[in-house]
Design a protein around this motif. Sequence first.
Motif, short mmCIF file in Angstrom:
data_model
loop_
_atom_site.label_atom_id
_atom_site.label_comp_id
_atom_site.label_asym_id
_atom_site.label_seq_id
_atom_site.Cartn_x
_atom_site.Cartn_y
_atom_site.Cartn_z
N HIS A 82 23.31 -32.78 12.95
CA HIS A 82 23.40 -33.66 14.11
C HIS A 82 23.64 -32.84 15.37
O HIS A 82 24.24 -31.74 15.34
CB HIS A 82 24.49 -34.71 13.94
N ALA A 83 23.15 -33.33 16.48
CA ALA A 83 23.31 -32.65 17.76
C ALA A 83 24.80 -32.46 18.05
O ALA A 83 25.61 -33.35 17.82
CB ALA A 83 22.66 -33.46 18.87
N ILE A 86 19.10 -24.24 18.14
CA ILE A 86 20.53 -23.99 18.28
C ILE A 86 20.78 -23.30 19.62
O ILE A 86 20.12 -22.31 19.95
CB ILE A 86 21.04 -23.09 17.14
N ARG A 87 21.75 -23.83 20.36
CA ARG A 87 22.22 -23.11 21.55
C ARG A 87 23.24 -22.08 21.07
O ARG A 87 24.29 -22.43 20.54
CB ARG A 87 22.87 -24.07 22.55
N VAL A 88 22.89 -20.83 21.22
CA VAL A 88 23.73 -19.75 20.69
C VAL A 88 24.92 -19.52 21.61
O VAL A 88 24.76 -19.28 22.81
CB VAL A 88 22.92 -18.45 20.55
N VAL A 113 20.30 -22.71 7.98
CA VAL A 113 21.46 -23.10 8.79
C VAL A 113 22.62 -23.51 7.89
O VAL A 113 22.46 -24.32 6.97
CB VAL A 113 21.10 -24.26 9.74
N ALA A 114 23.81 -22.97 8.19
CA ALA A 114 25.02 -23.35 7.46
C ALA A 114 26.01 -24.01 8.42
O ALA A 114 26.40 -23.40 9.41
CB ALA A 114 25.67 -22.13 6.84
N PRO A 115 26.40 -25.27 8.17
CA PRO A 115 27.47 -25.88 8.97
C PRO A 115 28.76 -25.08 8.78
O PRO A 115 29.05 -24.61 7.68
CB PRO A 115 27.59 -27.28 8.38
N ASP A 166 18.93 -29.42 19.06
CA ASP A 166 17.93 -30.37 18.59
C ASP A 166 17.84 -30.24 17.07
O ASP A 166 17.35 -29.24 16.56
CB ASP A 166 16.57 -30.08 19.24
N PRO A 167 18.32 -31.24 16.33
CA PRO A 167 18.35 -31.13 14.86
C PRO A 167 17.01 -31.42 14.20
O PRO A 167 16.86 -31.19 12.99
CB PRO A 167 19.38 -32.18 14.46
#
Length: 335
Positions: A84-85, A38-40, A115-117, A77-78
């Motif tokens: 998804h990216a 994840i890009r924070v 991870v939570a969407p 990167d998933p």
Amino acid sequence: MSTPNNIAAYVLRETAEGVRGAMATVGPDDLGEGNVLIRVTHSSVNYKDGLAATGRAKIAQTLPLIGGCNASGIVADPGESGLHAGQKVTVVGASLSEKHPGGFAEFVRVPSSWVAPLPEGMTTWESMAIGTAGLTAAMAIHKLEKNGGLHPSSGPVAVTGASGGSGTLAVAMLAKRGYDVTAITGTPSSEALLRQLGATQVLARPDVSARTRPLEHASWVGAIDTVGGDVLAWLLRTTLPGGSVAAFGNAGGNALNTTVLPFILRGINLLGVTVSFPDPAFRAQMWEQVAADLPHSVLEAVTQTIAFTELGGALEAIVENRTVGRVVVELSSEG
């Protein structure tokens, strides 16, 4: 996407003065194990983060370690996660900054189960304005309603530590749901904000230093305690018969000095609340609840946003009780 070799991060290390945090540059191998990169874009400042960064409590189980118990951003990167990216996601209620490198970095790598969407329409900034504080407060309200039978017509509800991150959001959510909220705070200057959030009454933090009776005048049918220690014991002594207290704070101490009398004479329910590794379906339900109960206008009212370079001062401030509401750290653009 390949992970950059030079990643800005806030790292906890052992020093001559004890554990301390400082800005540093790390590499991909320092991000820990996981199948989602994840890009924070945003993180947040929590009391636990302040304890870890200043050495006031042993939070990190291994050192050196990237700090930050929350992170929100964009999937870079998933892997094989099914995400998804480009998807907006958050990580709250996992072991970030304890056993796993945390969210105070430009990138975080975690297992997909953490991870939570984000709910539809929620920004990554909003998710960190909510963060651990808001999600835990939402879980406390859920417990009071589902386990304690609380509803708006039941009577007044108290919130301790009401000017802090969890407290302000708890006041706002309870008021949004129609409750009569008494905000209890040690920061008198926050009264106007607490009334703006919906508190019908604002009280000074009680003096809990004196010896008291095991039961006192009962005032609330429910309460959310963000403080712990003697303040929680006082809440138990002052809750109406059959009432419930949801507790998750320890800024006032880990010890609970009370008697059994509130439980056996008044039938009080003490409900513990944890945000750690909830069931994914329940976690999604709580994110939807906070999305409904905390509109952007409320989050703006209780949140200050700081640059990554300002993080050290914010961590000192939160453990010295100089912080009102929430603090979001902006690491990069959401776009």
